[in-house]
Design a protein around this motif. Structure first.
Motif, PDB file in Angstrom:
ATOM      1  N   ASN A  88     -27.761  27.724  52.041  1.00 37.36           N
ATOM      2  CA  ASN A  88     -28.986  28.489  51.901  1.00 37.36           C
ATOM      3  C   ASN A  88     -28.885  29.867  51.874  1.00 37.36           C
ATOM      4  O   ASN A  88     -29.314  30.576  52.517  1.00 37.36           O
ATOM      5  N   LEU A  89     -27.978  30.111  50.939  1.00 37.04           N
ATOM      6  CA  LEU A  89     -27.890  31.538  50.461  1.00 37.04           C
ATOM      7  C   LEU A  89     -29.035  32.013  49.460  1.00 37.04           C
ATOM      8  O   LEU A  89     -29.321  31.126  48.617  1.00 37.04           O
ATOM      9  N   VAL A  90     -29.156  33.078  49.249  1.00 40.43           N
ATOM     10  CA  VAL A  90     -30.263  33.648  47.927  1.00 40.43           C
ATOM     11  C   VAL A  90     -29.387  33.633  46.982  1.00 40.43           C
ATOM     12  O   VAL A  90     -28.375  34.480  46.713  1.00 40.43           O
ATOM     13  N   PRO A  91     -29.617  32.955  45.786  1.00 43.42           N
ATOM     14  CA  PRO A  91     -28.622  32.653  44.585  1.00 43.42           C
ATOM     15  C   PRO A  91     -28.989  34.082  43.871  1.00 43.42           C
ATOM     16  O   PRO A  91     -27.439  34.163  43.073  1.00 43.42           O
ATOM     17  N   PHE A 113     -27.477  27.089  57.916  1.00 40.93           N
ATOM     18  CA  PHE A 113     -28.105  25.623  57.671  1.00 40.93           C
ATOM     19  C   PHE A 113     -27.101  24.726  57.164  1.00 40.93           C
ATOM     20  O   PHE A 113     -26.051  25.335  56.514  1.00 40.93           O
ATOM     21  N   ASN A 156     -35.335  23.567  64.912  1.00 38.16           N
ATOM     22  CA  ASN A 156     -36.555  24.028  64.196  1.00 38.16           C
ATOM     23  C   ASN A 156     -37.578  24.545  65.090  1.00 38.16           C
ATOM     24  O   ASN A 156     -38.070  25.496  64.992  1.00 38.16           O
ATOM     25  N   ARG A 201     -23.837  36.444  57.556  1.00 35.69           N
ATOM     26  CA  ARG A 201     -25.663  36.585  57.739  1.00 35.69           C
ATOM     27  C   ARG A 201     -26.104  36.305  59.026  1.00 35.69           C
ATOM     28  O   ARG A 201     -27.079  37.025  59.444  1.00 35.69           O
ATOM     29  N   ALA A 217     -27.173  23.245  54.400  1.00 34.29           N
ATOM     30  CA  ALA A 217     -26.934  23.401  52.857  1.00 34.29           C
ATOM     31  C   ALA A 217     -26.623  24.880  52.470  1.00 34.29           C
ATOM     32  O   ALA A 217     -26.888  25.451  51.478  1.00 34.29           O
ATOM     33  N   PHE A 224     -29.601  32.208  61.327  1.00 35.06           N
ATOM     34  CA  PHE A 224     -29.754  30.515  60.847  1.00 35.06           C
ATOM     35  C   PHE A 224     -28.447  30.177  60.397  1.00 35.06           C
ATOM     36  O   PHE A 224     -28.001  31.071  59.385  1.00 35.06           O
TER      37      PHE A 224
END
Lengths: 236, 412
Positions: free
Chosen positions: A101-104, A97, A57, A162, A99, A95
């Motif tokens: 972490n895609l934009v839903p 991640f 981070n 991405r 989890a 990045f």
């Protein structure tokens, strides 16, 4: 390892990150100095709470150090404003991640385009580059599915696409295989290694996964916020 | 600065997020719509009342512009008369600006029947000039109207006839003061009964031919006033300026000064409507801000994510504000359509006969016709849009200041 600012993508000097206040002060990263060369494929490992994610981070400009200096591609992160840090994350860092972490509300291809669009790349170029990368990570035909319609492994592949779509200098991956089955994890690792070799992208990832550690060229072991070993492995 | 590509991303995110929780979006949009609907519909009803009130004042012999002797407004007696300069005035005005003008004799008088007497205003008219300018041009319901400047009959209001306990065809005596300060008295036969929108008007005025009144009062060719009616109330000030230039020796007033009560009520109503808009907007904005906060709380992780990927804090503010804008836009469409439909449904008028006496005290007709004004729609919508958007900036700012790591680790 000695720091040579031209060859090094990341340099940390006496970096400390503390949370809370005495008597409950937690020192998640404790006076770490470290350099990572361009094109590196580096694994941070260690037990839970050893400071791997905190270190990622800090390198990724998502957090600020309590003390010390962090230099990314020649720029001191600890001296930058929120806006400037956002620009650094956009232009220089990808990045991945744990989890996904895609934009839903965005489809796979729109998630990949997102970073390029924020960077002002024209729409036509964004779309063709995103489609090309999704095909490269094995998601041809699934470009218009939303994250909820993809498996965990597929979502992580979208996240990888991405992360590298805007040709970042550095990709940070926090336990990228933690939520994947072994076959998906193996495929993802192969993908990251291919990208590292073919595109020269620097990867730094934190992991518990032995498979991931074995694939790294450099292994950095952390414990209680300190580096306890830093070694290179034979090339894979 | 936000470039075109970033706008595209922000618009895409905002529009899809708005469509994400449809029930919540629908409820919030309806709340905004309700606010706009009540604002515009109430304004239309209020404008209907005030429009009636002002038009009644104008139609009750005031006109949009009045020309008098300089002392007449303070002392409306026979000696404060002026020459009839109607022709000169009409020549000075550009064609099409006014509908017409009427020169009148207008003095205080006493009218007496065989049973009762009461104070009134005696108005001597030229009936040809009054058509379309005042109620007397069209308001006689029984008998006949005044037929010319030298008509020897008299027309009184229905309520006055009841008060005097007299009727059509009976005689009354009208007393006033002539130009020499002597009593001027004359018997008239009631040749017509008029009906006015307001009972007060029926009790206050009696009408005879202008020449007959001039003869009774010894005025010669002098008159008391010239009433000018323009195309609309708002054009009165321009007519005042043009008429004043044509007859600098006279006192020229717009209806706002001639009917100050109506003007004051209109001003109070304007202020009240703005105050009402503000109350509605505050209520709506609280609901909106609360909804945005809920939405941000639920999507904290996403806000952390998009910022971790490089979206700048000010872009996050714009995204949240865009979401608020879309909800407001939907609400405004619903509210304006609702208000338009309401006013359309009431286009036949709202009958306020049950409150007629109270309404009449304010000079308002028994039937009110709601009127939507463009400026009310613009004001109500601007209030909602600007103030609610400003209100949405607070939660938007909070979203942009979420610590990225903390947001990324939120589980909902």
């Amino acid at each position: 390892m000695t720091a040579d600012s031209g060859a090094m993508i990341v340099t940390l000097r006496h970096v400390t990150r503390e949370y809370g206040a005495a008597p409950n002060l937690v020192r998640a990263v404790d006076d770490i100095s470290l350099s990572v060369e361009r094109g590196g494929f580096v694994s941070l490992f260690g037990p839970s709470g050893s400071g791997k994610s905190t270190l990622l981070n800090l390198i990724g400009a998502l957090d600020r150090p309590t003390n010390g200096e962090i230099e990314l591609d020649g720029q001191r992160l600890d001296l930058l404003s929120r806006d400037e840090l956002a620009q650094i994350r956009l232009n220089k860092i990808g990045f991945i991640f744990q989890a996904y972490n895609l934009v839903p509300v965005l489809s796979a291809v729109e998630n990949v385009e997102f970073v390029m669009q924020l960077g002002g790349v024209p729409q036509g170029q964004c779309r063709s580059r995103a489609m090309e990368l999704l095909a490269e990570v094995g998601l041809a035909g699934l470009e218009h599915r939303r994250p909820g319609e993809l498996s965990g492994g597929q979502q992580q592949r979208v996240a990888v696409a991405r992360a590298i779509v805007d040709n970042p200098a550095l990709v940070l991956a926090d336990e990228p295989t933690a939520n994947l089955d072994s076959a998906s994890a193996h495929n993802l690792l192969e993908l990251m290694r291919d990208l590292n070799r073919s595109h020269g992208v620097t990867f730094i990832f934190s992991t518990h996964d032995k498979l991931v550690m074995e694939s790294a060229r450099r292994l950095i072991e952390l414990k209680d916020g300190k580096i306890i070993s830093d070694s290179c492995q034979a090339s894979h | 600065m936000i470039d075109a590509q970033s706008w595209l991303v922000l618009w895409k995110l905002a529009s899809r997020n708005v469509a994400r929780n449809r029930r919540r979006t629908a409820l919030t949009t309806l709340a905004v719509g309700l606010g706009v609907w009540t604002s515009v519909a109430l304004a239309a009803f209020a404008r209907g009342i005030s429009g009636e009130m002002a038009d009644n004042a104008i139609y009750d012999l005031t006109g949009h512009v009045q020309v008098h002797h300089p002392d007449y407004p303070q002392d409306p007696v026979v000696s404060n008369s002026i020459p009839d300069s109607s022709a000169k005035i009409m020549q000075a005005l550009p064609p099409g600006v006014v509908l017409g003008s009427a020169a009148r004799v207008r003095v205080p008088a006493v009218v007496r029947s065989e049973k009762k007497a009461t104070g009134v205003t005696l108005v001597g008219i030229d009936p040809d000039a009054e058509h379309g300018l005042s109620f007397i041009g069209d308001g006689v319901i029984s008998g006949r109207p005044i037929e010319g400047p030298d008509d020897q009959g008299i027309v009184i209001g229905q309520k006055l006839a009841e008060h005097l306990q007299t009727a059509l065809g009976r005689r009354v005596v009208v007393m006033s003061q002539d130009v020499n300060g002597k009593l001027a008295e004359r018997g008239f036969r009631i040749t017509g009964i008029f009906d006015a929108e307001l009972e007060a008007t029926e009790k206050a005025f009696i009408f005879c031919g202008r020449g007959t009144a001039q003869q009774l009062l010894g005025l010669g060719a002098q008159i008391s006033e010239i009433s000018i009616v323009g195309q609309n109330r708002d054009g009165a000030d321009a007519i005042v300026n043009a008429v004043q230039a044509a007859v600098p020796e006279a006192a020229v007033r717009s209806w706002r000064k001639a009917a100050p009560f109506a003007d004051a009520l209109l001003r109070v109503q304007n202020a009240f409507l703005k105050f009402w808009f503000l109350i509605v907007v505050i209520a709506v904005s609280f609901g909106l801000i609360n909804t945005i906060f809920m939405s941000i709380f639920e999507r904290a992780r996403e806000f952390g994510l998009i910022q971790s990927l490089g979206m700048r804090p000010h872009n996050v503010i714009v995204q949240v504000a865009l979401e608020a804008f879309l909800v407001l836009l939907g609400g405004m469409v619903i509210g304006n359509c609702g208000a338009w439909l309401t006013v359309r449904a009431l286009s036949g008028g709202v009958d306020l006969s049950r409150f007629a006496r109270g309404m009449e005290m304010m000079g308002v007709s028994r039937v009110v016709y709601p009127t939507i004004l463009a400026r009310d729609i613009i004001t109500a919508n601007l209030f909602v849009l600007v103030l609610c958007l400003l209100g949405s900036l607070y939660p938007a700012w909070k979203a942009s200041r979420l610590p990225i790591l903390e947001a990324l680790h939120r589980t909902h």
